[in-house]
Design an enzyme around this catalytic site. Structure first.
Site, PDB file in Angstrom:
ATOM      1  N   GLU A  41      42.680  25.951  54.806  1.00 37.14           N
ATOM      2  CA  GLU A  41      42.611  26.165  53.262  1.00 37.14           C
ATOM      3  C   GLU A  41      41.603  25.412  52.758  1.00 37.14           C
ATOM      4  OE1 GLU A  41      44.168  28.237  51.448  1.00 37.14           O
ATOM      5  OE2 GLU A  41      45.705  28.881  52.981  1.00 37.14           O
ATOM      6  N   TYR A 124      46.176  24.641  43.993  1.00 40.25           N
ATOM      7  CA  TYR A 124      46.162  25.913  44.934  1.00 40.25           C
ATOM      8  C   TYR A 124      46.404  25.509  46.359  1.00 40.25           C
ATOM      9  CZ  TYR A 124      44.555  29.068  48.450  1.00 40.25           C
ATOM     10  OH  TYR A 124      44.406  29.702  49.389  1.00 40.25           O
ATOM     11  N   ASP A 142      44.430  32.222  43.835  1.00 42.04           N
ATOM     12  CA  ASP A 142      43.185  32.054  44.139  1.00 42.04           C
ATOM     13  C   ASP A 142      42.189  33.077  43.376  1.00 42.04           C
ATOM     14  OD1 ASP A 142      43.573  34.201  45.764  1.00 42.04           O
ATOM     15  OD2 ASP A 142      42.773  33.248  47.426  1.00 42.04           O
ATOM     16  N   CYS A 195      42.011  51.894  46.303  1.00 38.93           N
ATOM     17  CA  CYS A 195      43.243  52.254  45.836  1.00 38.93           C
ATOM     18  C   CYS A 195      44.133  52.953  46.564  1.00 38.93           C
ATOM     19  CB  CYS A 195      43.008  52.586  44.208  1.00 38.93           C
ATOM     20  SG  CYS A 195      42.073  51.494  43.434  1.00 38.93           S
ATOM     21  N   CYS A 204      50.481  49.857  39.859  1.00 40.03           N
ATOM     22  CA  CYS A 204      49.288  49.544  39.409  1.00 40.03           C
ATOM     23  C   CYS A 204      48.963  50.103  38.202  1.00 40.03           C
ATOM     24  CB  CYS A 204      48.052  49.537  40.445  1.00 40.03           C
ATOM     25  SG  CYS A 204      46.570  48.864  39.819  1.00 40.03           S
TER      26      CYS A 204
END
Ligand code: SF4
Length: 328
Positions: A41, A124, A142, A195, A204
Site C-alpha cells: 500500500e 486510507y 483512494d 462502461c 451508474c
C-alpha cells in the site's frame, strides 16, 4: 435503472462476482499478512502497479518481516527504494517498523484506529491494512474509488468516506475494497471509462459522462550531470542530510558548462525523468575519471553501487551507462 442506495446487496454481488473473475493476480493479493499489505500500500501511493511489482518483490526479499525492516540501516532501506521516488515514504516505514518493534512487541496494531497512530499511515492506508489483514469493516477511498463513486452517483459526495462506508460489504470488506479500487484502475478509468464492460453499469447515473478534473499542468526543466568513471570507481555526491528532498541519497555531480574546467566531455546520453509534476530532460556528460574532477565529489567503488541509496535519476543514468545491472 437499479438504485445503488436501495439495492446495495445487488451492487455488491455484481461487483464481487466481477472481481473474482477479472481481478488482477498481484503478489500482495495472495497474502493477508499486515506487513506485506502495508509495504504494497505504501509503494502503490502515487506509483503505478507495473512500476511497483519488482520493487515489492525485492523489498520483501531484503526485509521479509517488520523485524528485519526495523533492524536495517536506513541507507539499506533507501537503497531498496531507490528509483521508486517519494523517499519520505521509505523513511516513515522504517520509523514505523522500529516503533512496532519497540512499543507493540513486533505486532501490528489490529485496528484501523491503532494503525493510524503509526508514522506514515493515514486514513486510507489504515483502512486498507485493517480491512484486508483483519477483515475490519472499514471502507477505503483512494483516487480510483473517489472517481467511481462520483460517476455512479453523478455528484461529488459531500462526505465520500461516509458514502463508501455505506456501500461497503460488511461481510467481505477486503474483497469489496479491492474490487472498488480495481474497478477504478481497470474499467472506470480517468479518461475513457469502459462502461460496456462495467459490472455495475445498471447502477451508474452518468455512464462516463461525469466530468473528471483535468490533470494538473506539467512543468518542464532540464538537469545536467557529469558521469566520470574508471574501471573501478565512479564520482558521486551525497545529498545533504538536511535537504528537503531525497536527503542523504547519492547522485551524480551536477554538471555546469564551465569553460575554466575545460573538460573534453562527450554527451553520453539524454533521457526523460519525471518527478511529481515536472518532466525533466536529463543530459549526462560522460568523461574518463581524472584527478582534477575529484573536487566535485567522492569516489565510490563500482561494486558498492547496488547497496547505495541512489536517487532515481542517478540509478537510471548509471544503469544506462552499464555500471549497474538493471536487476541490482
Ligand atoms: Fe464508471 Fe462507466 Fe461503470 Fe459508470 S458505468 S461506474 S462511468 S465504468
Amino acid at each position: 435503472m437499479a438504485s445503488l442506495i436501495q439495492e446495495p446487496e445487488r451492487f455488491r454481488r455484481n461487483l464481487l462476482r466481477w472481481y473474482a473473475a477479472h481481478g488482477r493476480d498481484l503478489p500482495w493479493r495472495r497474502t493477508r499478512l499486515p506487513y506485506r499489505i502495508w509495504v504494497s500500500e505504501i509503494m502503490l501511493q502515487q506509483t503505478r502497479v507495473a512500476a511497483v511489482l519488482d520493487y515489492y518483490r525485492r523489498f520483501i526479499r531484503a526485509f521479509p518481516t517488520v523485524k528485519a525492516l526495523a533492524a536495517a540501516e536506513e541507507s539499506s532501506v533507501l537503497a531498496q527504494w531507490s528509483g521508486l521516488g517519494y523517499y519520505r515514504r521509505a523513511r516513515m516505514m522504517h520509523r514505523a517498523a522500529q516503533l512496532i518493534m519497540a512499543e507493540h512487541k513486533g505486532r501490528f496494531p489490529r485496528t484501523s484506529a491503532g494503525l493510524r497512530e503509526l508514522p506514515g499511515i493515514g486514513r486510507y492506508t489504515a483502512a486498507a491494512i485493517a480491512s484486508i489483514a483483519y477483515s475490519e469493516a472499514a471502507a477505503v477511498v483512494d483516487g480510483n474509488v473517489q472517481r467511481v463513486l462520483s460517476r455512479l452517483l453523478a455528484a461529488e459526495s459531500p462526505d465520500i468516506w461516509q458514502t463508501a462506508q455505506q456501500l461497503l460489504d460488511p461481510a467481505r470488506p477486503a474483497d469489496f475494497n479491492q474490487a472498488m479500487m480495481e474497478l477504478g484502475a481497470t474499467v472506470c478509468t480517468p479518461k475513457a471509462p469502459k462502461c460496456g464492460e462495467c459490472p455495475v453499469v445498471r447502477f451508474c447515473l452518468t455512464r462516463g459522462e461525469h466530468p473528471v478534473a483535468a490533470p494538473a499542468k506539467r512543468n518542464r526543466a532540464s538537469l545536467d550531470y557529469l558521469l566520470a568513471s574508471n574501471a573501478t570507481s565512479l564520482l558521486m555526491v551525497q545529498r545533504d542530510a538536511s535537504a528537503s528532498l531525497m536527503a542523504g541519497m547519492w547522485e551524480l555531480p551536477a554538471w555546469q558548462a564551465d569553460t575554466t574546467i575545460q573538460v573534453m566531455h562527450i554527451q553520453a546520453m539524454r533521457f526523460k525523468h519525471s518527478i511529481t509534476n515536472t518532466d525533466y530532460q536529463v543530459n549526462v556528460y560522460r568523461a574518463p575519471l581524472e584527478r582534477r574532477y575529484r573536487k566535485f565529489g567522492k569516489l565510490v567503488d563500482l561494486r558498492q553501487l547496488a547497496q547505495l541509496p541512489l536517487t532515481g535519476v542517478a540509478r537510471k543514468a548509471i544503469t544506462r551507462a552499464g555500471l549497474l545491472s538493471a536487476r541490482d
